[in-house]
Design a protein around this motif. Structure first.
Motif, PDB file in Angstrom:
ATOM      1  N   SER A  97     -21.842 -11.524 -12.061  1.00  0.00           N
ATOM      2  CA  SER A  97     -21.636 -12.905 -11.656  1.00  0.00           C
ATOM      3  C   SER A  97     -20.202 -13.045 -11.186  1.00  0.00           C
ATOM      4  O   SER A  97     -19.304 -12.348 -11.657  1.00  0.00           O
ATOM      5  CB  SER A  97     -21.931 -13.839 -12.816  1.00  0.00           C
ATOM      6  OG  SER A  97     -20.774 -14.351 -13.341  1.00  0.00           O
ATOM      7  N   THR A  98     -20.009 -13.903 -10.290  1.00  0.00           N
ATOM      8  CA  THR A  98     -18.634 -14.151  -9.865  1.00  0.00           C
ATOM      9  C   THR A  98     -17.994 -15.063 -10.880  1.00  0.00           C
ATOM     10  O   THR A  98     -18.650 -15.677 -11.715  1.00  0.00           O
ATOM     11  CB  THR A  98     -18.613 -14.825  -8.497  1.00  0.00           C
ATOM     12  OG1 THR A  98     -19.196 -16.116  -8.643  1.00  0.00           O
ATOM     13  CG2 THR A  98     -19.381 -14.007  -7.475  1.00  0.00           C
ATOM     14  N   SER A  99     -16.710 -15.158 -10.777  1.00  0.00           N
ATOM     15  CA  SER A  99     -16.016 -16.019 -11.721  1.00  0.00           C
ATOM     16  C   SER A  99     -15.952 -17.457 -11.225  1.00  0.00           C
ATOM     17  O   SER A  99     -15.373 -18.310 -11.859  1.00  0.00           O
ATOM     18  CB  SER A  99     -14.592 -15.488 -11.965  1.00  0.00           C
ATOM     19  OG  SER A  99     -13.903 -15.435 -10.736  1.00  0.00           O
ATOM     20  N   SER A 100     -16.507 -17.690 -10.114  1.00  0.00           N
ATOM     21  CA  SER A 100     -16.492 -19.057  -9.615  1.00  0.00           C
ATOM     22  C   SER A 100     -17.537 -19.888 -10.338  1.00  0.00           C
ATOM     23  O   SER A 100     -18.352 -19.373 -11.100  1.00  0.00           O
ATOM     24  CB  SER A 100     -16.768 -19.071  -8.109  1.00  0.00           C
ATOM     25  OG  SER A 100     -18.092 -18.639  -7.895  1.00  0.00           O
TER      26      SER A 100
END
Lengths: 94, 527
Positions: free
Chosen positions: A81-84
């Protein structure tokens, strides 16, 4: 059997239905209570009989017990997952 | 030789399955679960000697050993999988109640990877919490819980999401719900971020599988927080220093046992049974068929014993056998195992030694006849470690596991798996004329059915100041009524006591019914 003369008396114990009572003093113990009861049952009303036993089901389990053809499998897929704040990950199966 | 760590009888509900019905007796033994009938294992590689607890629910069997990821038995595939337990805490105790399954004394597997076994260093434990499943609404049971060590927060923001990397969490798939609570237990560095830990966060939105919105902004920014989120739990006196020790069920309430307290849960309310101690052994909890729940409590000697909870209050019912209970080895308090034999509830309590009461017994079983209220304490030939019920040909029998690799069918046959069963009854002391009157005991009659071979003996008491320190033989029963004559050397005393016994060679069809004794009061004596 001896004759019962006028000095001879009879007493009887006809009820064992409560089996063990070891908390009472010997003088407070009920007429249907006993000191020791091992492997007997009070199921016959008033009397007592012997308990059933037990029998082995199949043979001893052994450490060399064969493994059935089925084995437990666990699959876990992972994703990133991205950290966004909006995740772009795909679903995960545990 | 190894303990049977757990045992469960499984009778599949045919309504839910078109395949041939599955009836299996499973035993956890060594490092595997074994199909007892087939004698084959499943290659589970159990890595712990912990007790294994099973529960039958949703037409399958759930497995917990407080060490490894829980599993369930798939009847169609004949294997153990993670169906229904995709993200489920490990637990020492498991109980089906109504439409949910409950877990007690719980922990998480490794915070990040649910497929890992627990790590002692990293695990999070909940000795006084109960977690429970969701109601089943799809093919796979969910538990409404998620956890990990990859939580991310941003100061001033209500968004909680997950750090980059391999992710095994899924808030949507786990059925995290609005209103669930989000807890922080640690941050990546190992320090405790009190600002987060002390905060109380409620989930207000689940935007994606990896993101939550909570009810108030986080005070700090962290990138690898350890956390768990759930609404499917409730604490059970979490601050009283007492831990959950088991579950039971009484009427329509779930019983939650701690060592020193007993609580019941109605589905919405948790209440304590006033004055009731809990149990020291989950496996001692058993119901009769009259609405009562019995259990063993072992702690302080004065209150140790077997209790009966009737739905209102709990009372100790084993006072009659207190001298036996007091002879227990205290290390056996958490190993008491109960099972049912007809009207009798039987409790394996281990070896007994009470010198003051002249009690010494190996592998003792205390039995309560729930119809007559009678207690007996009897030796058996095996150490019982687990029990279950299993239906075969429409007959529900009790089965027990032992410390030496065996599964036993109880209430069967005339021996303890080949070992003769000696039977003994010692009456109380009878003072037919009072304790101050000396008697001459002349004759004794033993009466019963099929009693040929039963041996009778006697002791005399208060003769006048001493008593017999051994049993004097009267002889063997020859007929249904047999007359005996006490030896002329020993027939004077105030009281008399009888012993009826057999060495195990007789069939168990005899019934002893009556003793008559003839006596002649011969003098009065004041001590």
């Amino acid at each position: 059997m001896a004759d019962i003369d006028d000095k001879t008396k009879v007493s009887e114990i006809t009820d064992f239905s409560k089996l063990i009572q070891r908390k009472s003093s010997r003088f407070q113990q009920g007429p249907d209570e006993v000191n020791v009861a091992e492997n007997v049952s009070s199921d016959p009303i008033g009397g007592f009989g012997k308990k059933l036993g037990y029998a082995q089901q199949n043979s001893d389990l052994t450490s060399t017990t064969t493994t059935s053809t089925s084995t437990s499998t666990t699959t876990t897929s992972t994703s990133t997952s991205t950290s966004s704040s909006t995740s772009t990950s795909t679903s995960t199966t545990a | 030789m190894s303990n049977i760590l757990g045992l469960v009888g499984f009778n599949e509900n045919l309504d839910q399955d078109v395949n041939p019905i599955v009836n299996k007796l499973f035993a956890a033994y060594g490092n595997d679960i074994v199909d007892v009938t087939a004698g084959t294992g499943y290659g589970l590689n159990l890595n712990s000697s912990n007790k294994v607890e099973f529960e039958v629910f949703l037409n399958t069997v759930f497995f917990q050993n407080f060490s490894q990821r829980p599993k369930t038995y798939d009847t169609n595939l004949n294997k153990w999988t993670t169906k229904h337990v995709g993200r489920t805490p490990i637990a020492k105790y498991i109980k089906k109640h109504k439409s949910r399954i409950y877990l007690g004394w719980c922990g998480f597997t490794g915070p990040q990877a649910p497929t890992n076994d627990i790590s002692t260093a990293a695990r999070t434990l909940f000795p006084s919490y109960v977690f429970y499943s969701d109601l089943r609404t799809s093919n796979e049971l969910t538990w409404g819980i998620e956890w990990g060590n990859n939580g991310k927060t941003e100061a001033g923001n209500t968004r909680f999401n997950l750090a980059a990397g391999a992710i095994t969490q899924d808030f949507v798939a786990r059925n995290i719900k609005v209103g669930d609570r989000l807890f922080f237990t640690d941050i990546g560095s190992g320090a405790t971020p009190s600002a987060l830990v002390d905060g109380r966060y409620f989930v207000t939105k689940i935007p994606s599988s990896y993101e939550l919105i909570v009810d108030k902004p986080f005070p700090v920014t962290v990138s690898n927080a350890s956390y768990w989120v759930s609404g499917n739990f409730f604490p059970v006196g979490a601050d009283d220093g007492d831990f959950i020790t088991g579950f039971g069920e009484n009427s329509d309430t779930l019983l939650i046992f701690k060592l020193f307290s007993l609580l019941f849960y109605t589905g919405s309310q948790l209440k304590q049974v006033k004055g009731a101690p809990g149990t020291s052994s989950q496996r001692s909890v058993i119901n009769d068929r009259k609405g009562n729940t019995y259990y063993f409590h072992g702690s302080d000697l004065g209150i140790t014993g077997i209790y009966r909870y009737n739905g209102v209050s709990s009372v100790k019912v084993s006072r009659a056998i207190d001298p036996f209970i007091q002879g227990m080895v205290t290390s056996n308090y958490d190993d008491v195992v109960a099972w049912e034999d007809g009207d009798e509830l039987r409790f394996f309590i281990g070896d007994l030694t009470n010198n003051n009461e002249d009690i010494s017994m190996t592998n003792a079983v205390a039995s309560l006849n729930t119809t007559t209220g009678a207690w007996d304490v009897s030796p058996i030939a095996d150490v019982i470690t687990a029990s279950t019920k299993w239906v075969v040909s429409n007959v529900k029998n009790s089965y027990c596991g032992t410390s030496d690799d065996e599964i036993l069918k109880m209430a069967s046959g005339n021996s303890h798996n080949g070992t003769a069963i000696p039977a003994v009854v010692e009456t109380g002391i009878k003072y037919p004329s009072g304790s101050h009157i000396q008697n001459e005991f002349l004759y004794v009659h033993g009466i019963g059915k099929n009693c040929r071979g039963l041996r009778l003996s006697y002791k005399l008491w208060n003769k006048p100041e001493d008593y017999d320190d051994r049993w004097w033989p009267l002889g063997e029963m020859r007929e249904d009524l047999t007359e005996f004559e006490p030896t002329v050397k020993n027939r004077h005393g105030a009281g008399i006591q009888f012993r009826i016994e057999e060495d195990g060679s007789l069939e168990n069809d005899w019934i002893f019914e009556k003793i008559l004794f003839f006596y002649r009061p011969d003098r009065s004596r004041l001590l």
